[in-house]
Scaffold this active site. Structure first.
Site, PDB file in Angstrom:
ATOM      1  N   ARG A  90     -32.272 -38.608  75.462  1.00  0.00           N
ATOM      2  CA  ARG A  90     -32.156 -38.144  73.975  1.00  0.00           C
ATOM      3  C   ARG A  90     -31.085 -38.698  73.343  1.00  0.00           C
ATOM      4  NH1 ARG A  90     -31.319 -31.929  73.809  1.00  0.00           N
ATOM      5  NH2 ARG A  90     -29.719 -32.213  75.424  1.00  0.00           N
TER       6      ARG A  90
ATOM      7  N   ARG B 226     -24.944 -36.899  73.636  1.00  0.00           N
ATOM      8  CA  ARG B 226     -24.103 -35.749  73.865  1.00  0.00           C
ATOM      9  C   ARG B 226     -23.604 -36.120  75.351  1.00  0.00           C
ATOM     10  NH1 ARG B 226     -27.936 -30.360  73.071  1.00  0.00           N
ATOM     11  NH2 ARG B 226     -26.781 -29.962  75.067  1.00  0.00           N
TER      12      ARG B 226
ATOM     13  N   LYS C 176     -36.476 -26.821  72.248  1.00  0.00           N
ATOM     14  CA  LYS C 176     -35.970 -25.807  71.350  1.00  0.00           C
ATOM     15  C   LYS C 176     -35.462 -26.322  69.930  1.00  0.00           C
ATOM     16  CE  LYS C 176     -32.907 -24.284  74.089  1.00  0.00           C
ATOM     17  NZ  LYS C 176     -33.175 -25.211  75.510  1.00  0.00           N
TER      18      LYS C 176
ATOM     19  N   ARG D 233     -27.056 -26.650  84.153  1.00  0.00           N
ATOM     20  CA  ARG D 233     -27.313 -26.242  82.882  1.00  0.00           C
ATOM     21  C   ARG D 233     -28.870 -25.704  83.383  1.00  0.00           C
ATOM     22  NH1 ARG D 233     -26.929 -31.250  78.993  1.00  0.00           N
ATOM     23  NH2 ARG D 233     -28.648 -30.025  77.614  1.00  0.00           N
TER      24      ARG D 233
ATOM     25  N   ARG E  18     -29.029 -16.062  75.498  1.00  0.00           N
ATOM     26  CA  ARG E  18     -28.874 -16.709  76.813  1.00  0.00           C
ATOM     27  C   ARG E  18     -28.593 -15.693  78.228  1.00  0.00           C
ATOM     28  NH1 ARG E  18     -28.103 -22.275  74.963  1.00  0.00           N
ATOM     29  NH2 ARG E  18     -28.228 -23.618  76.610  1.00  0.00           N
TER      30      ARG E  18
HETATM   31  P1  AP5 Z   1     -34.796 -30.895  72.566  1.00  0.00           P
HETATM   32  O1  AP5 Z   1     -35.438 -30.445  71.520  1.00  0.00           O
HETATM   33  O2  AP5 Z   1     -33.266 -31.501  72.281  1.00  0.00           O
HETATM   34  O3  AP5 Z   1     -34.476 -29.985  73.711  1.00  0.00           O
HETATM   35  P2  AP5 Z   1     -33.552 -28.534  73.751  1.00  0.00           P
HETATM   36  O4  AP5 Z   1     -34.686 -27.418  74.348  1.00  0.00           O
HETATM   37  O5  AP5 Z   1     -33.173 -28.042  72.422  1.00  0.00           O
HETATM   38  O6  AP5 Z   1     -32.514 -28.972  74.864  1.00  0.00           O
HETATM   39  P3  AP5 Z   1     -30.795 -28.690  74.912  1.00  0.00           P
HETATM   40  O7  AP5 Z   1     -30.527 -29.590  75.983  1.00  0.00           O
HETATM   41  O8  AP5 Z   1     -30.423 -28.899  73.429  1.00  0.00           O
HETATM   42  O9  AP5 Z   1     -30.902 -27.203  75.511  1.00  0.00           O
HETATM   43  P4  AP5 Z   1     -29.553 -26.690  75.899  1.00  0.00           P
HETATM   44  O10 AP5 Z   1     -30.110 -25.320  75.937  1.00  0.00           O
HETATM   45  O11 AP5 Z   1     -29.094 -26.897  77.312  1.00  0.00           O
HETATM   46  O12 AP5 Z   1     -28.390 -27.069  75.282  1.00  0.00           O
HETATM   47  P5  AP5 Z   1     -27.521 -26.300  73.852  1.00  0.00           P
HETATM   48  O13 AP5 Z   1     -27.312 -27.340  72.879  1.00  0.00           O
HETATM   49  O14 AP5 Z   1     -28.491 -25.060  73.554  1.00  0.00           O
HETATM   50  O15 AP5 Z   1     -35.626 -32.086  73.484  1.00  0.00           O
HETATM   51  C1  AP5 Z   1     -34.982 -32.846  74.501  1.00  0.00           C
HETATM   52  C2  AP5 Z   1     -35.393 -34.125  74.330  1.00  0.00           C
HETATM   53  O16 AP5 Z   1     -37.083 -34.402  74.740  1.00  0.00           O
HETATM   54  C3  AP5 Z   1     -35.434 -34.676  72.843  1.00  0.00           C
HETATM   55  O17 AP5 Z   1     -35.135 -36.109  72.939  1.00  0.00           O
HETATM   56  C4  AP5 Z   1     -36.866 -34.636  72.161  1.00  0.00           C
HETATM   57  O18 AP5 Z   1     -37.027 -35.822  71.437  1.00  0.00           O
HETATM   58  C5  AP5 Z   1     -37.840 -34.888  73.634  1.00  0.00           C
HETATM   59  N1  AP5 Z   1     -38.977 -33.974  73.522  1.00  0.00           N
HETATM   60  C6  AP5 Z   1     -38.617 -32.429  72.907  1.00  0.00           C
HETATM   61  N2  AP5 Z   1     -39.970 -32.130  72.982  1.00  0.00           N
HETATM   62  C7  AP5 Z   1     -40.719 -33.106  73.831  1.00  0.00           C
HETATM   63  C8  AP5 Z   1     -42.231 -32.995  74.033  1.00  0.00           C
HETATM   64  N3  AP5 Z   1     -43.093 -31.974  74.028  1.00  0.00           N
HETATM   65  N4  AP5 Z   1     -42.681 -34.167  74.897  1.00  0.00           N
HETATM   66  C9  AP5 Z   1     -41.840 -35.080  75.157  1.00  0.00           C
HETATM   67  N5  AP5 Z   1     -40.582 -35.209  74.702  1.00  0.00           N
HETATM   68  C10 AP5 Z   1     -40.149 -34.066  73.823  1.00  0.00           C
HETATM   69  O19 AP5 Z   1     -26.307 -25.742  74.778  1.00  0.00           O
HETATM   70  C11 AP5 Z   1     -25.345 -26.833  75.181  1.00  0.00           C
HETATM   71  C12 AP5 Z   1     -24.173 -26.169  76.075  1.00  0.00           C
HETATM   72  O20 AP5 Z   1     -23.671 -25.173  74.805  1.00  0.00           O
HETATM   73  C13 AP5 Z   1     -24.775 -24.948  77.035  1.00  0.00           C
HETATM   74  O21 AP5 Z   1     -24.893 -25.850  78.135  1.00  0.00           O
HETATM   75  C14 AP5 Z   1     -23.559 -24.073  76.959  1.00  0.00           C
HETATM   76  O22 AP5 Z   1     -22.177 -24.535  77.610  1.00  0.00           O
HETATM   77  C15 AP5 Z   1     -23.158 -23.922  75.720  1.00  0.00           C
HETATM   78  N6  AP5 Z   1     -23.837 -22.854  74.924  1.00  0.00           N
HETATM   79  C16 AP5 Z   1     -25.081 -22.922  73.981  1.00  0.00           C
HETATM   80  N7  AP5 Z   1     -25.510 -21.896  73.498  1.00  0.00           N
HETATM   81  C17 AP5 Z   1     -24.641 -20.903  74.473  1.00  0.00           C
HETATM   82  C18 AP5 Z   1     -25.058 -19.636  74.463  1.00  0.00           C
HETATM   83  N8  AP5 Z   1     -25.901 -18.979  73.633  1.00  0.00           N
HETATM   84  N9  AP5 Z   1     -24.162 -18.811  75.314  1.00  0.00           N
HETATM   85  C19 AP5 Z   1     -23.351 -19.389  76.180  1.00  0.00           C
HETATM   86  N10 AP5 Z   1     -23.136 -20.772  76.078  1.00  0.00           N
HETATM   87  C20 AP5 Z   1     -23.862 -21.409  74.992  1.00  0.00           C
HETATM   88 MG    MG Z   2     -31.054 -28.183  71.568  1.00  0.00          MG
END
Ligand code: AP5
Ligand code: MG
Length: 215
Positions: A127, A161, A13, A172, A88
């Site tokens: 990552r 992170r 994402k 997660r 979410r």
């Molecule tokens: P990346 O693009 O970083 O993946 P992502 O989908 O953004 O994954 P996240 O870990 O950020 O998602 P998340 O939903 O767990 O975390 P968030 O910060 O939202 O890609 C990952 C890696 O893979 C990178 O190194 C990239 O280079 C590689 N990659 C990407 N695409 C690829 C491909 N096609 N092929 C190969 N490699 C690839 O949330 C964190 C925490 O915040 C949550 O756990 C929760 O506690 C809280 N939170 C956030 N939003 C909310 C909400 N709306 N409600 C409640 N709590 C929330």
């Molecule tokens: Mg992300």
């Protein structure tokens, strides 16, 4: 044009949102990034958010929806928003409808990144990001062109992170399956969901998203 990027942790994402920002001047609204800013503050809220995030659980619906509402208030009508990691839960999806209506905006697409969960732990545990500009990298899949130097800003400082460890990633993923995947039918019923193969190369995923946006 406003879009939601939906998918489990590590689906890509953030990676794809950054590319849309660079190419189309859209604005990335990542609740994860906003919460990482909040947790930096030595306040009761900052400590509470840090504890929840480090466990892999979800922060309360009220907190994240208020953050999104406040950010949308700062956007011009012509600036497209990319919702990354929001909504979410069903409650957040309902709030988003209300918030978008209040700001006179409509949702054009919900793009689901379809991925094989087995690959996600490797993606997440490899990552890292530039500590200065936030550009994302991966030990194996997206390395800087010059080792140790950010492609975008030239910084030599990188960070990882605290929630990117295998135990927290599994929690997660469980949260995604239990609370986030079930909101897809809400958008399916509106006919705005497009599915993209998130296991393809990063460039190919971007191309697939671009073709959805161009219609
Ligand atoms: P990346 O693009 O970083 O993946 P992502 O989908 O953004 O994954 P996240 O870990 O950020 O998602 P998340 O939903 O767990 O975390 P968030 O910060 O939202 O890609 C990952 C890696 O893979 C990178 O190194 C990239 O280079 C590689 N990659 C990407 N695409 C690829 C491909 N096609 N092929 C190969 N490699 C690839 O949330 C964190 C925490 O915040 C949550 O756990 C929760 O506690 C809280 N939170 C956030 N939003 C909310 C909400 N709306 N409600 C409640 N709590 C929330
Ligand atoms: Mg992300």
């Amino acid at each position: 044009m406003d879009i939601i990027l939906l998918g489990p942790p590590g689906a890509g994402k953030g990676t794809q949102a950054q590319r849309l920002v660079d190419r189309h001047g859209m604005v990335q609204l990542s609740t994860g990034d906003m919460l990482r800013e909040t947790r930096k503050a030595d306040t009761a809220l900052g400590r509470q958010v840090a504890e929840v995030m480090d466990s892999g659980a979800l922060v309360s619906d009220e907190i994240v929806s208020a953050m999104i509402d406040a950010k949308l208030a700062t956007l011009g009508a012509g600036q497209g928003a990319i919702f990354d990691g929001y909504p979410r839960t069903a409650a957040q999806a309902l709030s988003l409808d209300t918030i978008l209506a209040a700001h006179g905006r409509t949702l054009a697409h919900v793009i689901e990144l379809d991925v094989n969960e087995d690959a996600l732990v490797e993606r997440i545990c490899g990552r890292y990001t530039c500590a200065n500009c936030g550009k994302g990298y991966h030990d194996k899949f997206e390395q800087p062109k010059v080792a140790g130097t950010c492609d975008k800003c030239g910084s030599h400082e990188f960070k990882r992170r605290p929630d990117d460890n295998e135990d927290t990633v599994r929690t997660r993923m469980g949260e995604y399956r239990a609370k986030t995947a079930p909101i897809l039918p809400i958008y399916d019923a509106r006919g705005i969901v497009a599915r993209v193969d998130g296991m393809a190369d990063i460039e190919d995923v971007t191309a697939a998203i671009e073709s959805i946006i161009k219609g």
